[in-house]
Each structure stands twice: as structure tokens, then as C-alpha cells.
Design an enzyme around this catalytic site. Sequence first.
Site, short mmCIF file in Angstrom:
data_model
loop_
_atom_site.label_atom_id
_atom_site.label_comp_id
_atom_site.label_asym_id
_atom_site.label_seq_id
_atom_site.Cartn_x
_atom_site.Cartn_y
_atom_site.Cartn_z
N CYS A 2 0.82 -1.21 0.00
CA CYS A 2 0.00 0.00 0.00
C CYS A 2 0.85 1.27 0.00
CB CYS A 2 -0.94 0.07 1.19
SG CYS A 2 -2.02 -1.33 1.37
N ARG A 27 4.06 -0.19 -4.79
CA ARG A 27 3.84 -0.72 -3.44
C ARG A 27 2.54 -1.53 -3.35
NH1 ARG A 27 6.94 1.92 0.38
NH2 ARG A 27 5.48 1.26 1.98
N TRP A 70 -2.61 -2.84 -1.64
CA TRP A 70 -2.23 -4.24 -1.79
C TRP A 70 -3.05 -4.96 -0.72
CZ3 TRP A 70 -0.12 -8.22 1.13
CH2 TRP A 70 0.42 -9.29 0.42
N ASN A 96 -1.86 2.03 5.76
CA ASN A 96 -0.97 0.97 5.28
C ASN A 96 -0.58 0.15 6.50
OD1 ASN A 96 1.03 -0.61 4.12
ND2 ASN A 96 2.57 1.02 4.18
N GLY A 97 -0.97 -1.09 6.54
CA GLY A 97 -0.65 -1.93 7.70
C GLY A 97 -1.82 -2.84 8.03
N GLU A 479 17.77 -17.33 -7.26
CA GLU A 479 17.38 -16.00 -7.73
C GLU A 479 16.78 -16.07 -9.14
OE1 GLU A 479 16.77 -13.30 -6.53
OE2 GLU A 479 16.88 -11.86 -8.16
N LYS A 483 12.89 -14.87 -9.98
CA LYS A 483 12.70 -13.81 -10.97
C LYS A 483 11.72 -14.27 -12.05
CE LYS A 483 13.99 -11.06 -9.69
NZ LYS A 483 14.65 -10.34 -8.63
N GLU A 486 8.13 -14.61 -10.50
CA GLU A 486 7.38 -13.42 -10.10
C GLU A 486 6.93 -12.56 -11.28
OE1 GLU A 486 9.35 -10.65 -7.42
OE2 GLU A 486 11.26 -10.94 -8.42
N HIS A 502 18.06 -36.27 -5.88
CA HIS A 502 17.34 -36.62 -4.65
C HIS A 502 15.84 -36.35 -4.77
CE1 HIS A 502 21.08 -37.41 -2.62
NE2 HIS A 502 21.55 -36.26 -3.06
N LYS A 602 6.18 -4.13 -3.98
CA LYS A 602 7.63 -3.92 -3.86
C LYS A 602 8.09 -3.97 -2.40
CE LYS A 602 11.64 -2.58 -5.58
NZ LYS A 602 12.39 -3.63 -6.29
C1 AGP Z 1 12.57 -9.41 -5.53
O1 AGP Z 1 12.53 -9.55 -6.89
C2 AGP Z 1 11.36 -9.64 -4.84
N1 AGP Z 1 10.29 -8.90 -5.39
C3 AGP Z 1 11.35 -9.79 -3.32
O2 AGP Z 1 11.70 -11.11 -3.10
C4 AGP Z 1 12.21 -8.86 -2.45
O3 AGP Z 1 13.57 -9.09 -2.69
C5 AGP Z 1 11.86 -9.09 -0.98
O4 AGP Z 1 10.50 -8.81 -0.76
C6 AGP Z 1 12.72 -8.29 -0.03
O5 AGP Z 1 12.50 -6.92 -0.18
P1 AGP Z 1 13.49 -5.87 0.47
O6 AGP Z 1 14.82 -6.08 -0.15
O7 AGP Z 1 12.91 -4.54 0.15
O8 AGP Z 1 13.53 -6.15 1.95
#
Ligand code: AGP
Length: 607
Positions: A2, A27, A70, A96-97, A479, A483, A486, A502, A602
Amino acid sequence: MCGIVGYVGKRDATPFLLDGLTALEYRGYDSAGIYVAGAGCLKRAGKVAELRKAVPKGFHGTAGIAHTRWATHGAPTEANAHPHADSTETVWLVHNGIIENYNDIKSRFLKKGVTFRSDTDTEVLAELIGSYHTSLPLEKAVAKALGEVRGTYGLAVMSVKEPGKIVAARLGSPLMLGIGTDAYYIASDATPVLKHTREVAYLDDGEMAVVTEAGYSIHTLGLEPVSKKTETLEWDVEAIQKKGFEHFMLKEMMEIPETIENTLRGRLLPDIGSVNLGGLRDTLPQLAKIKRIIITACGSASYAGRIGELLMEEFAGIPVEVEIASELRYRRHTANERDTALIAISQSGETLDTLEAIKEAKRHGMLTLGIVNVVGSTIARETDAGVYNHAGPEISVASTKAFISQLVVLAMIAILLGRNDGLSASEGMRLVKELKRLPALARKMLDKRGEIEKVAKKYAGMRDAYFLGRKWQCPVAYEGAIKLKEISYVHAEGYGAGEMKHGPIALIDKDFVTVVLAPKDSMYEKTRANIEETRARGGKIIAVTTEGNESDLEKIADDVITVPAAHEALLPILTTIPLQLFAYYVAKERELPIDQPRNLAKSVTVE
Ligand code: AGP
């Protein structure tokens, strides 16, 4: 999660509020709404653009609040969008929260016959504030209501009875005040404010700001005055614009070489094979006594942490454990952890899980350090010391340049600790020299984006993908998988390549794509064997290897992507780039909303 904005000033509030929501849209982007004193409230499900389209002519006023959501409680519908009002529509607020005890408060009001129009916790808070505002001025009503709630909030509240005033409060969700020449701005972070002013004040937990056109004051929730220094924003406006790129994600990947330069700037000491990290200087005596390091973070930042673990073990010989923050915060620490340092990694500096893990570590006596990109963010302020990434604003939900800068910072910390503990000057010098080469090598890597686009197009229809790597490349595999998942919504998993046998190998068939990180490093032969095993089960293989080694892998892989050769401990910085580009081009080919993927935000400020 949010985004919140507010405006009080001499001009029309609506343009700032709408532009501010657009700037904060990363956000949260499932619904949006605006309240302007004198004009009223308007909400829409969907993106901010929907709200913007719906705003009628004449929707003007000099004070207002707005929100991009969000969803936590309640589906992303118009009814659940913020702002929310109390049942008399006197108090309007954006939040927000999460209000954890909203159900208890709600039942109190339901018994009194109040009807709620949404499923949200926020509407309940509006009702609570409204009930006190019948006899108290807005700030006192807000303070009293917040005394009864449990949870987290960044709040901006207005009242029909006091139309030129915004009361903003914070506990656990970021909030800042921008101080302009003829206006005051409230925002979840600096991005909406940058164009208007560089003078800002960050609210701390348990603080409240009362803002009118005439000025502002900051108080505790008990309404005791707080004196607060203002700070100057350093990011420039251009950094938060797309500058001709189709997506922020592409722009941010193209900024990687410059980001590495900025992260390294002024920090390398080539003559002595060490680094100078000003943010850690005061803690060096304490760091010298540290026996154990815990690295904590979430998502991509935690994968950066896993590379940090290897770097610190290899170069500093310190035992390191990496734990995702949402787990670490509930684990048992021993009563006295004074020999342990916690390194928290966060781009936004606002991730709630990470923040809570830091607080828990502090309670047990750990030295807490932050690797944070957003200057002045909560984690930057909560940790005892730290290192800023200097990656500049990262707007796309998928972390790219910030991830790379985290690796660079971790490498520098490993060198710093190592030089205190057995890493020779010559090895230090070699690493520093290698770090200096990285911007040019990253540039070379990005120049190959056309090739990666072709490969991505070829596999864009895939259903599943594995990402495999060993040692340095294992976290890169994690990673690569996150990527792809998401932003392109392809099912993807990352594994240490040795894990395939395994279990995961059972899924391999002709439609299964496996991206193998196989640079010519100390793990190469073993990783190559894993490619053969996957190949033998009919799976499709994309291999990422170092330049000059392609002919060896072309025999067993369907496609080969090359990265420039570098020190194997620093190679993750380069091998990550093609995986980021791959995910980007797959998502582009699938015509997906790359910068704002579904269900994500984000900055994750809820548990
Ligand atoms: C990254 O591509 C992600 N969207 C997510 O995993 C992110 O790295 C994670 O939420 C941590 O965020 P921050 O680095 O702002 O703490």
C-alpha cells in the site's frame, strides 16, 4: 504494501495525490482511492489509471489524502479500497498496515448497530476514531483510538469538521513528511515528494504529525511534542522516471554497471587490498570480536545473503548462517548473543519480517548491521550500523540492480572482515582489482541482451523450469527461479545442482526447461555431469557458462549463454544478469505487466 499520500497547501491537492499514487503504485496496485476536502471521495478497483480516468472535472480542494492498495483484509474491490470513513462520514482515512484486533473492535460497534460497508480492518479504525472525534479534536481522537489498537499502521486521517488538517501517524509502516515552500506532503516514501521538495522528516514508530497549511508539528501518540531534524533527499527526479525504457525493470537492469560503480565508489583501498566502509567504522572493534554471523532477509535479498554467506566463510573464515527473516524472528536465540552479528539485507529498508528479526536479535544482544538501499528507511535507522547500497531508486517490483549491489556490498564486507582475519594482502588486492573490473564486465553482459531475448522467446511458452547451480551459483539458481516466477508466472524452482538426483529429477521430461549455471569454476565438472543427467531424461537445457567454454556445452545443451570470465566468488554478480534478462524477456513475450506483477508489491510491510 500500500502507498499513502497526503497534501495540504495553497494549490490543488488532486494532481499531487494522483501523481503521488502513480509513483507509489509499485507498493500495491489492486485498487486506489482519493479523498479531497470539499470534493469528496472516489475509489476504483484496479490500477491508479482507473481512478485517474474516473476523477470528474472540478474535483478540487487544497487538502486531501489518497491510497493505492495491496489487499490484506478483503478482496480488491471498490468497497474495500481506501479511503475509508466512519459511519457518519466525518472521518476519512488511508492506512498501510494491519489492525490485528479489528474484529474485537468491530463487534463493539456492530452491537451498537453500526453497519460496515467493507471487509477491511481500516474501516473499523475509522469508526473508532470517529467515535472519539464527536467530542475531541482530530489529533486527540486519533491518539486515543491508536491507544486501543494492536497492529501496524502508516495512517493519514482527515475530518470534515477540520478540513485543512491531516493527522498522520506511524507504527511499523513507513511514513514521511515533505516540507515545501507553500505545501506539506505526506507519503509512504520519497518518490512522490521528490519533484516538489527535498526537505523531509521521517516519522518514527509511535509518532504522529499534525499538518495544516500554516505548519506542522510532530508528537508522540501521547501528544508530547517531538523535535525532529529534517533531512535532505539525495535521489534525483530522473532516477524515478522511465527515461524512454519500456519498463522500469529493463531500465534498472541497464543501470547495473553504473550501480556497481556507485556501490564501490570511494570504498576500495587497492593499495592495501581492503575496503573502507564508513558506515561500519565505529563498529570495527566490536566486529573484530564477532564469532558468528547470521544473515537475514526475505526473497531475493535472502539469496544475496546466501552468496554473502559463502563470501564471508571463504574470505573471513567466520561461520555464517542465513535464515529468512520470517523464520528467524520466531527462532530461539540464546540469552546472550554478544558474539554474534546479524546482517539484515533489504532494498526498501521497510520489510516488516526483516525489521522484526532485527528487533529480536537486538533483544538478545547481537550487533545488528544493515545492507540497505533506501536511505533513512526504518531498517537503516533500526540497525546499529550498516552500509548503503547506493543503487538509486528501484521501482520495478522485481529486484535487479539492488540485488547486484547487495552482492557487491557483501563482497566488500567479506574483504573487510577477511583482512582482519587471515586474508592476505595479495588476495585482498586481487579481489579489489576484480571488483573494479565488474562494471565493465556487467556492461559487456548487458550488450548480449539481444541473444538472451532470442533464447527467452524460444522458451516463452514453457510450463516449468528448474534453475541449477553449485556453490557460488546455487543461490544464483534460487534467484533465477524467483525472478522468472514473479514476473512471467512460470512455475520455477532453484536447486543446488547436486540435489536433482534426490527428487527433482523425477519431473524432467521433454517439456521441462532447466537453466544450468555452469561457469568454468571449481564446480564445473560436477555441474556438467548434472547437465548430462538432465539431458539423459529428455529435458531441455539452457546453460550459462563463461566465455570460451561454450563449445564444451553446446554438445549437451540446447542453448548456451556466455558471461565474461571473472573471479569465481564474484561471478554470481555476472551470472545473475542473464537470468534477470531471461525472466524479463519471457514476461515481455507473454505480454505480462512486468513492473507490477500480480499479487506482489515492492515493499512488504505486513507479516
Ligand atoms: C525481488 O525480486 C522480490 N520482489 C522480493 O523477493 C524482495 O527481494 C523481498 O521482498 C525483499 O525486499 P526488500 O529487499 O525490500 O527487503
